[in-house]
Every structure is written in C-alpha cells, then in structure tokens.
Design a protein around this motif. Structure first.
Motif, PDB file in Angstrom:
ATOM      1  N   MET A 290      52.614  69.435  14.405  1.00 59.76           N
ATOM      2  CA  MET A 290      52.995  69.632  15.696  1.00 59.76           C
ATOM      3  C   MET A 290      53.643  67.928  16.150  1.00 59.76           C
ATOM      4  O   MET A 290      52.744  67.005  16.139  1.00 59.76           O
ATOM      5  CB  MET A 290      52.293  70.143  16.636  1.00 59.76           C
ATOM      6  CG  MET A 290      52.758  70.390  17.860  1.00 59.76           C
ATOM      7  SD  MET A 290      51.868  71.356  19.092  1.00 59.76           S
ATOM      8  CE  MET A 290      52.485  72.986  18.494  1.00 59.76           C
ATOM      9  N   ARG A 291      54.983  68.171  16.850  1.00 59.43           N
ATOM     10  CA  ARG A 291      55.292  66.973  17.386  1.00 59.43           C
ATOM     11  C   ARG A 291      55.709  67.123  18.873  1.00 59.43           C
ATOM     12  O   ARG A 291      56.016  68.126  19.119  1.00 59.43           O
ATOM     13  CB  ARG A 291      56.714  66.540  16.527  1.00 59.43           C
ATOM     14  CG  ARG A 291      56.569  66.036  15.121  1.00 59.43           C
ATOM     15  CD  ARG A 291      57.990  65.755  14.474  1.00 59.43           C
ATOM     16  NE  ARG A 291      58.865  65.001  15.245  1.00 59.43           N
ATOM     17  CZ  ARG A 291      60.127  64.831  15.000  1.00 59.43           C
ATOM     18  NH1 ARG A 291      60.672  65.722  14.009  1.00 59.43           N
ATOM     19  NH2 ARG A 291      60.846  64.083  15.541  1.00 59.43           N
ATOM     20  N   PHE A 292      55.277  66.110  19.575  1.00 65.78           N
ATOM     21  CA  PHE A 292      55.519  65.864  20.719  1.00 65.78           C
ATOM     22  C   PHE A 292      56.775  64.797  21.294  1.00 65.78           C
ATOM     23  O   PHE A 292      56.676  63.959  20.779  1.00 65.78           O
ATOM     24  CB  PHE A 292      54.503  65.882  21.529  1.00 65.78           C
ATOM     25  CG  PHE A 292      53.315  67.008  21.640  1.00 65.78           C
ATOM     26  CD1 PHE A 292      53.394  67.763  22.417  1.00 65.78           C
ATOM     27  CD2 PHE A 292      52.414  66.658  20.486  1.00 65.78           C
ATOM     28  CE1 PHE A 292      52.454  68.910  22.226  1.00 65.78           C
ATOM     29  CE2 PHE A 292      51.347  67.979  20.427  1.00 65.78           C
ATOM     30  CZ  PHE A 292      51.417  68.981  21.367  1.00 65.78           C
ATOM     31  N   GLY A 293      57.530  65.068  22.039  1.00 62.83           N
ATOM     32  CA  GLY A 293      58.518  64.396  22.598  1.00 62.83           C
ATOM     33  C   GLY A 293      58.162  63.492  23.872  1.00 62.83           C
ATOM     34  O   GLY A 293      57.141  63.923  24.241  1.00 62.83           O
ATOM     35  N   GLN A 294      59.205  62.750  24.362  1.00 63.80           N
ATOM     36  CA  GLN A 294      58.952  62.067  25.537  1.00 63.80           C
ATOM     37  C   GLN A 294      58.891  63.127  26.660  1.00 63.80           C
ATOM     38  O   GLN A 294      59.544  64.099  26.677  1.00 63.80           O
ATOM     39  CB  GLN A 294      59.905  61.058  25.851  1.00 63.80           C
ATOM     40  CG  GLN A 294      59.988  59.833  24.775  1.00 63.80           C
ATOM     41  CD  GLN A 294      58.639  58.991  24.903  1.00 63.80           C
ATOM     42  OE1 GLN A 294      58.181  58.594  26.053  1.00 63.80           O
ATOM     43  NE2 GLN A 294      58.126  58.893  23.626  1.00 63.80           N
TER      44      GLN A 294
ATOM     45  N   LEU B  11      64.003  67.069  18.310  1.00 62.61           N
ATOM     46  CA  LEU B  11      62.671  67.303  17.757  1.00 62.61           C
ATOM     47  C   LEU B  11      62.541  67.993  16.488  1.00 62.61           C
ATOM     48  O   LEU B  11      61.996  67.681  15.363  1.00 62.61           O
ATOM     49  CB  LEU B  11      61.463  67.479  18.664  1.00 62.61           C
ATOM     50  CG  LEU B  11      61.233  66.525  19.906  1.00 62.61           C
ATOM     51  CD1 LEU B  11      60.193  67.028  20.708  1.00 62.61           C
ATOM     52  CD2 LEU B  11      60.474  65.490  19.113  1.00 62.61           C
ATOM     53  N   SER B  12      63.044  69.038  16.458  1.00 60.43           N
ATOM     54  CA  SER B  12      63.182  70.143  15.275  1.00 60.43           C
ATOM     55  C   SER B  12      64.234  69.837  14.526  1.00 60.43           C
ATOM     56  O   SER B  12      64.257  70.513  13.205  1.00 60.43           O
ATOM     57  CB  SER B  12      63.243  71.525  15.992  1.00 60.43           C
ATOM     58  OG  SER B  12      64.691  71.683  16.290  1.00 60.43           O
TER      59      SER B  12
END
Length: 62
Positions: A1-5, A33-34
């Motif tokens: 899972m990635r989290f952005g600013q 992000l995706s």
C-alpha cells in the motif's frame, strides 16, 4: 500500500465548485499513485439522467 502527500482542500464546504475542485485534486493524486490514466469525462447513467451508472448497480467492463 502506498500513501501520498497530504492534500489541503480549500474553499467553502457547501460550495459545489470547491467540492468539484477537491474531487478533481483527489482523483489526480490517486491516479499519480496508481499509475492509472485519468478519464476526461464523467460516467453517466445510460438513460441520460446524469446519475453515475455504478449508483444504479450496473457495472461495465473496460
């Protein structure tokens, strides 16, 4: 899972233009992000009511 600013949405909560701007900003961040391409139009109900198709329970394949 990635989290952005974190995003900071501005404008009045009841203002439809501010809400649309916030939605566009959020969708652009998700796309970044995706890696998904952004669609240049919004999905509408096939009957032309302006209601998104997914809200009526129909799902279409790409």
């Amino acid at each position: 899972m990635r989290f952005g600013q974190p995003l900071r949405c501005t404008g009045l909560p009841g203002d439809p233009r501010a809400r649309r701007a916030a939605t566009d900003e959020i969708m652009a961040a998700i796309g970044a992000l995706s890696g998904q391409d952004r669609a240049d139009r919004y999905n509408t109900h096939p009957g032309g009511t302006g209601t998104p198709s997914a809200a009526k329970g129909s799902v279409s394949s790409p």
